[in-house]
Write an enzyme that holds these catalytic residues in place. Structure first.
Site, PDB file in Angstrom:
ATOM      1  N   ASP A 109      39.292  44.001  40.385  1.00 26.65           N
ATOM      2  CA  ASP A 109      38.964  44.631  41.552  1.00 26.65           C
ATOM      3  C   ASP A 109      40.057  45.885  41.563  1.00 26.65           C
ATOM      4  O   ASP A 109      41.056  45.897  41.057  1.00 26.65           O
ATOM      5  CB  ASP A 109      39.881  43.676  42.478  1.00 26.65           C
ATOM      6  CG  ASP A 109      38.909  42.288  42.825  1.00 26.65           C
ATOM      7  OD1 ASP A 109      37.853  42.220  42.510  1.00 26.65           O
ATOM      8  OD2 ASP A 109      39.717  41.320  43.069  1.00 26.65           O
TER       9      ASP A 109
HETATM   10  N1  URA Z   1      40.122  37.337  40.351  1.00 26.38           N
HETATM   11  C1  URA Z   1      40.042  38.272  41.355  1.00 26.38           C
HETATM   12  O1  URA Z   1      40.304  37.661  42.688  1.00 26.38           O
HETATM   13  N2  URA Z   1      40.173  39.534  41.030  1.00 26.38           N
HETATM   14  C2  URA Z   1      40.037  40.097  39.885  1.00 26.38           C
HETATM   15  O2  URA Z   1      40.390  41.439  39.711  1.00 26.38           O
HETATM   16  C3  URA Z   1      39.942  39.204  38.984  1.00 26.38           C
HETATM   17  C4  URA Z   1      39.715  37.971  39.287  1.00 26.38           C
END
Ligand code: URA
Length: 241
Positions: A109
């Protein structure tokens, strides 16, 4: 613009002959560049732009595969191009590595940092991301407030996220607690969108910081934030298994 190399080196790079043998091919008049026979040494060619033939047959460089680990900072998207024009992880790499088309393996993310792999090898990306290959991904999550034993055990046995999807049992342990926060290490092997955040939400926790530290046994280690390195051949063959 492609890399410019000496003709005999280019012929060797294409796997046609050794450099010395390539020099002989040139002297013997068996090599042409853009349709013109070359018999003298010292000519240079641009990879990807100049047409080279040996005995009338076009030759091509073998595609070099790239396997890269980046320590992604918060504030970068892990796609090659962003619809909102935010900085991308490719921006962090292309200043050192020009003319190479690589793409992120899976995603982190915008607000997650840590270990992100990038490659130009689709088979490698498939083996790292497809759940059937069971590559574990380990994260350090900073949770606002405390975590209950019940909440930790729910993460360990699987929780419901995304309209009834039940996560597989995760490994989860509390590493530390300070300043009203709890630091939890969690290992999962699926890759649903925002999965770790949703798993903590499902047990009443709010993630305020998230870092991926490991994929399988490949570790981020002390690679500085925003920097990248090539994977070792050992790491690549492990991840390809
Ligand atoms: N899980 C999440 O919530 N975000 C990420 O970036 C990777 C795994």
């Amino acid at each position: 613009m492609g890399e410019i190399v000496r003709l005999q080196k280019y012929i060797a790079m294409c796997g046609v002959a050794s450099r010395r043998k390539a020099e002989e091919l040139i002297t013997e008049g068996r090599v042409s560049v853009n349709g013109e026979k070359v018999t003298e040494q010292g000519v240079k060619v641009e990879i990807g732009a100049d047409n080279v033939t040996v005995d009338g047959k076009p030759i091509k460089t073998k595609n070099k595969n790239y396997y890269i680990m980046l320590n992604k900072p918060v504030g970068y998207v892990s796609t090659a191009k962003d619809q909102f024009d935010r900085p991308t992880v490719i921006d962090l790499i292309k200043k050192d590595l020009t003319d190479v088309r690589i793409f992120p393996v899976g995603r982190l993310d915008y607000d997650t940092e840590g270990l992100l792999l990038l490659t130009n090898d689709g088979d490698f990306a498939y083996k790292v991301t497809h759940p059937k290959f069971h590559k574990e991904k380990t994260y350090i999550a900073m949770i606002k407030g405390g975590m209950t034993i019940k909440g930790m055990n729910m993460l360990r046995s699987g929780v419901y996220i995304d309209d009834g999807f039940k996560t597989s049992p995760a490994k989860a342990e509390i590493l530390d607690a300070f300043d009203g926060h709890t630091m939890v290490k969690i290992t999962i092997h699926e890759g649903k969108n925002r999965q770790v955040r949703k798993m903590f939400e499902a047990v009443g926790g709010t993630v305020v910081g998230l870092q991926r530290t490991q994929i399988g046994n490949v570790e981020l280690g002390n690679l500085p934030l925003g920097r990248w390195r090539h994977l070792t051949s050992h790491e690549v063959s492990y991840l390809m298994k």
